[in-house]
Design an enzyme around this catalytic site. Structure first.
Site, PDB file in Angstrom:
ATOM      1  N   LYS A 175      27.714 -16.224  16.847  1.00 59.07           N
ATOM      2  CA  LYS A 175      28.856 -15.362  16.570  1.00 59.07           C
ATOM      3  C   LYS A 175      28.383 -13.921  16.726  1.00 59.07           C
ATOM      4  O   LYS A 175      27.713 -13.384  15.852  1.00 59.07           O
ATOM      5  CB  LYS A 175      29.391 -15.562  15.147  1.00 59.07           C
ATOM      6  CG  LYS A 175      30.752 -14.867  14.949  1.00 59.07           C
ATOM      7  CD  LYS A 175      31.050 -14.533  13.511  1.00 59.07           C
ATOM      8  CE  LYS A 175      30.540 -13.181  13.107  1.00 59.07           C
ATOM      9  NZ  LYS A 175      31.191 -12.035  13.830  1.00 59.07           N
ATOM     10  N   GLU A 250      17.445 -10.825   8.239  1.00 57.79           N
ATOM     11  CA  GLU A 250      16.899  -9.479   8.362  1.00 57.79           C
ATOM     12  C   GLU A 250      18.023  -8.509   8.044  1.00 57.79           C
ATOM     13  O   GLU A 250      19.101  -8.583   8.648  1.00 57.79           O
ATOM     14  CB  GLU A 250      16.333  -9.232   9.754  1.00 57.79           C
ATOM     15  CG  GLU A 250      15.108 -10.076  10.077  1.00 57.79           C
ATOM     16  CD  GLU A 250      13.938  -9.859   9.139  1.00 57.79           C
ATOM     17  OE1 GLU A 250      13.868  -8.768   8.511  1.00 57.79           O
ATOM     18  OE2 GLU A 250      13.097 -10.754   9.010  1.00 57.79           O
ATOM     19  N   CYS A 284      18.386  -0.355  11.751  1.00 56.55           N
ATOM     20  CA  CYS A 284      17.840  -0.753  10.451  1.00 56.55           C
ATOM     21  C   CYS A 284      16.456  -0.171  10.220  1.00 56.55           C
ATOM     22  O   CYS A 284      15.999  -0.089   9.081  1.00 56.55           O
ATOM     23  CB  CYS A 284      17.819  -2.271  10.326  1.00 56.55           C
ATOM     24  SG  CYS A 284      16.939  -3.118  11.646  1.00 56.55           S
ATOM     25  N   GLU A 383      21.083   2.809   1.761  1.00 54.01           N
ATOM     26  CA  GLU A 383      21.042   2.887   3.218  1.00 54.01           C
ATOM     27  C   GLU A 383      22.262   3.633   3.739  1.00 54.01           C
ATOM     28  O   GLU A 383      23.391   3.342   3.373  1.00 54.01           O
ATOM     29  CB  GLU A 383      20.998   1.485   3.827  1.00 54.01           C
ATOM     30  CG  GLU A 383      20.858   1.508   5.337  1.00 54.01           C
ATOM     31  CD  GLU A 383      20.723   0.122   5.935  1.00 54.01           C
ATOM     32  OE1 GLU A 383      20.012  -0.012   6.955  1.00 54.01           O
ATOM     33  OE2 GLU A 383      21.328  -0.824   5.404  1.00 54.01           O
TER      34      GLU A 383
END
Length: 482
Positions: A175, A250, A284, A383
Site C-alpha cells: 500500500k 521505522e 526522518c 518531530e
C-alpha cells in the site's frame, strides 16, 4: 484530463470494487491534479493478499539466479525511464529535481544490488557430532510480505522493502502512500515487463484504515514492514504482533548535530543546512536540532542563517527547495514555529511562507532557524517534518552529548569536530541507529543496515543490506544422515 491509475492484482490492472478514485495534487500548484488513483476497499486488499498467497510457493521455488534476473531487468527498465519517473516524483511529492533524480537512481541501484544478492542466498555447513551426517542450514522465504510505505521517499523506500522481499522468494502486497503513489506503479510496470509471475507482487492504493489494516491483520500475510509516523507505526506494530507476524517498523526522528568548540563554524553550518533543509526537511533523518558549543554558537548561527536565506524556493522542477507535500504538512510546520515563538525562541531566519511569483501557489515554507531554544521546549522534543532547525547552546561536550540523547527518538545523529577523542566518544555514546562524524544526518548507503533506537524503530529488524534480507528469510537446520 488526468489519467486514472488502477490497482495491480494477480498480474492485471484492475479498478477498485468501490468505483471511487482520489486525486493527487501537485503540491507546488494545488489546483493541478496530477493523476487519479483507486480509493480501494478492504475487499480489494483481500483479493491482493489472496493472489500473493496463491503465487508464493511457485516464486519461492524459482531459483535465486532467476529471481535475480527479473529484479535486474526491472532495475534496468527503471533506469531507462529515469527522467520520466523523476518528473512524476517531483509533481506528486514536490521535492527538487536533483533530489528526486537521486532518489530514482537509488531505487535503480537497490534493484540491481538485490538482484545479485538473490544468487547468494543459501546457508552454512556445520560439523556434525556423529558420523555419516551432513549438518547444514538453509534460508527460506517467510511467506507473504505486507509493505506499507510513506510519501517522503515514495520510490526509494518501497524499493528497499520490495527488492529484498522478492530476492528472498517472498511474494508481496504493498500500500503506497496516497500522497505520491505514481512511482510505485512504475516499479510495478517494470517488474511486469521483466517477467515477474502473476500474483507475486500486488499493489492496492487507498486508505490505511481499509487497505493497510487488511494487509496487517490478514491471515494470508506473514511479515509486515512499515515506515511512517510514530503514532501509526506503534499501532501497526501492536496489530501485527497480536496477529503473530514478524514485523519491522521505522518511524520518526529528532536528529541532532553536535557542533563542538573545535569545529569550523562555517563547515558545521553547511553540514546542518544540508541535513536540515534538504528535501524540504521532509526526511526522518533530517537534522532538526543543532547542539552548538557556546564558543562557536554566534558564528555558527550567522552562517546557518546565511545558508537558509540563500536557498532558492519554488516548484521542484526548477528550484533548489520545493514545497511541502500537502496543506496539512505546511500547517503543521507553521504551527510548530508559532509554538516555538510562544515558548521564547527567536526566529533568526524564515518562520513563515515565502513571497514571490514562483511561490504564489503551493505549500511553500521558508527554511527556518530558531535560536534561544531550551532543551525541553516543544520544538526541541517533537518531530517537525519541515525545514526547521532549532539551535541549542551548550557549555561543553558532555552537556552537548546529553542534549543530543535527551529525546525519545534515536534514528540519526552526527557530530562536527576536529577532536578525534570527542568523535570516538560520540560514536560510543550517541543513542542512535545511524551515527556520523563530520557529515550530515541524512544520506544512507544501500548496503549497510538502517534503523533507529528508542521510539524511532521497533528495534526488531534492520532494513537494507544483508540485514534487510534477514528480515524476509527464516532459517531451517537440516540433519542429513546417510
Amino acid at each position: 484530463m488526468p489519467v486514472s491509475k488502477q490497482n495491480y492484482v494477480n498480474g492485471e490492472w484492475v479498478s477498485s470494487d468501490t468505483g471511487e478514485t482520489f486525486d493527487v495534487k501537485n503540491p507546488a500548484n494545488p489546483s493541478e491534479t496530477v493523476a487519479k488513483y483507486q480509493q480501494s476497499s478492504r475487499d480489494d486488499a483481500a483479493d491482493a493478499v489472496a493472489a500473493s498467497v496463491a503465487a508464493q510457493d511457485e516464486w519461492a521455488n524459482t531459483p535465486g539466479p532467476e529471481r535475480g534476473r527479473i529484479l535486474h531487468q526491472a532495475g534496468t527498465t527503471l533506469a531507462g525511464r529515469k527522467d520520466e519517473l523523476t518528473t512524476i516524483l517531483v509533481e506528486e511529492e514536490g521535492k527538487a529535481r536533483p533530489e528526486a533524480a537521486g532518489e530514482v537512481q537509488r531505487a535503480i541501484d537497490i534493484f540491481h544490488y538485490f538482484a545479485g544478492k538473490a544468487s547468494d542466498l543459501g546457508g552454512t555447513v556445520k560439523g556434525a557430532s556423529g558420523r555419516d551426517t551432513t549438518l547444514y542450514t538453509r534460508k527460506e522465504p517467510v511467506g507473504v510480505a505486507a509493505l506499507i510505505t510513506p510519501w517522503n521517499y515514495p520510490i526509494a523506500i518501497p524499493a528497499w522493502k520490495l527488492a529484498p522481499a522478492l530476492a528472498a522468494g517472498n511474494s508481496a502486497v504493498i500500500k503506497p502512500a496516497s500522497a505520491a503513489p505514481g512511482v510505485v506503479l512504475a516499479i510495478t510496470e517494470a517488474l511486469d515487463e521483466a517477467g515477474l509471475p502473476d500474483g507475486v507482487f500486488n499493489v492496492v492504493t487507498g486508505p490505511g484504515s481499509s487497505v493497510g489494516n487488511e494487509f496487517i491483520t490478514s491471515e494470508g500475510t506473514d511479515v509486515v514492514s512499515f515506515t511512517g509516523s510514530g503514532q501509526v507505526g506503534e499501532m501497526v506494530y501492536d496489530q501485527a504482533t497480536d496477529a503473530g507476524k514478524r514485523v519491522q517498523t521505522e518511524m520518526g526522528g529528532k536528529n541532532p548535530t553536535l557542533v563542538t568548540d573545535s569545529a569550523d563554524p562555517a563547515k558545521a553550518a553547511e553540514i546542518v543546512a544540508t541535513g536540515g533543509f534538504g528535501t524540504t526537511g521532509q526526511s526522518c533523518t533530517a537534522c532538526s536540532r543543532a547542539v552548538v558549543h557556546e564558543d562557536v554558537y554566534d558564528e555558527f548561527v550567522d552562517e546557518l542563517v546565511d545558508a537558509a536565506e540563500a536557498i532558492d524556493i519554488g516548484p521542484g522542477l526548477d528550484h533548489e527547495m520545493g514545497p511541502q507535500v500537502s496543506a496539512n504538512e505546511l500547517e503543521s510546520t507553521l504551527e510548530y514555529i508559532d509554538i516555538a515563538r510562544d515558548e521564547g525562541a527567536t526566529v533568526a531566519a524564515g518562520g513563515g511562507k515565502p513571497t514571490g511569483e514562483a511561490v504564489e501557489t503551493g505549500h511553500f515554507v521558508e527554511p527556518t532557524v530558531l535560536t534561544d531554544v531550551d532543551n525541553d521546549d516543544t520544538i526541541a522534543c517533537e518531530e517537525v517534518f519541515g525545514p526547521v532547525v532549532a539551535v541549542i547552546k551548550v557549555s561543553d561536550f558532555d552537556e552537548g552529548l546529553h542534549v543530543a540523547n535527551d529525546v525519545e527518538y534515536g534514528l540519526s545523529a552526527s557530530v562536527v569536530t576536529d577532536d578525534h577523542t570527542e568523535a570516538k566518544q560520540f560514536i560510543d555514546k550517541a543513542e542512535a541507529g545511524v551515527v556520523k562524524v563530520n557529515e550530515k544526518t541524512t544520506g544512507l548507503e544501500l548496503h549497510v543496515p538502517f534503523g533507529g533506537f528508542k521510539r524511532s524503530s521497533s528495534e526488531t529488524w534492520r532494513e537494507q543490506g544483508d540485514e534487510g534480507l534477514e528480515f524476509y528469510t527464516i532459517e531451517k537446520t537440516v540433519y542429513d544422515n546417510y
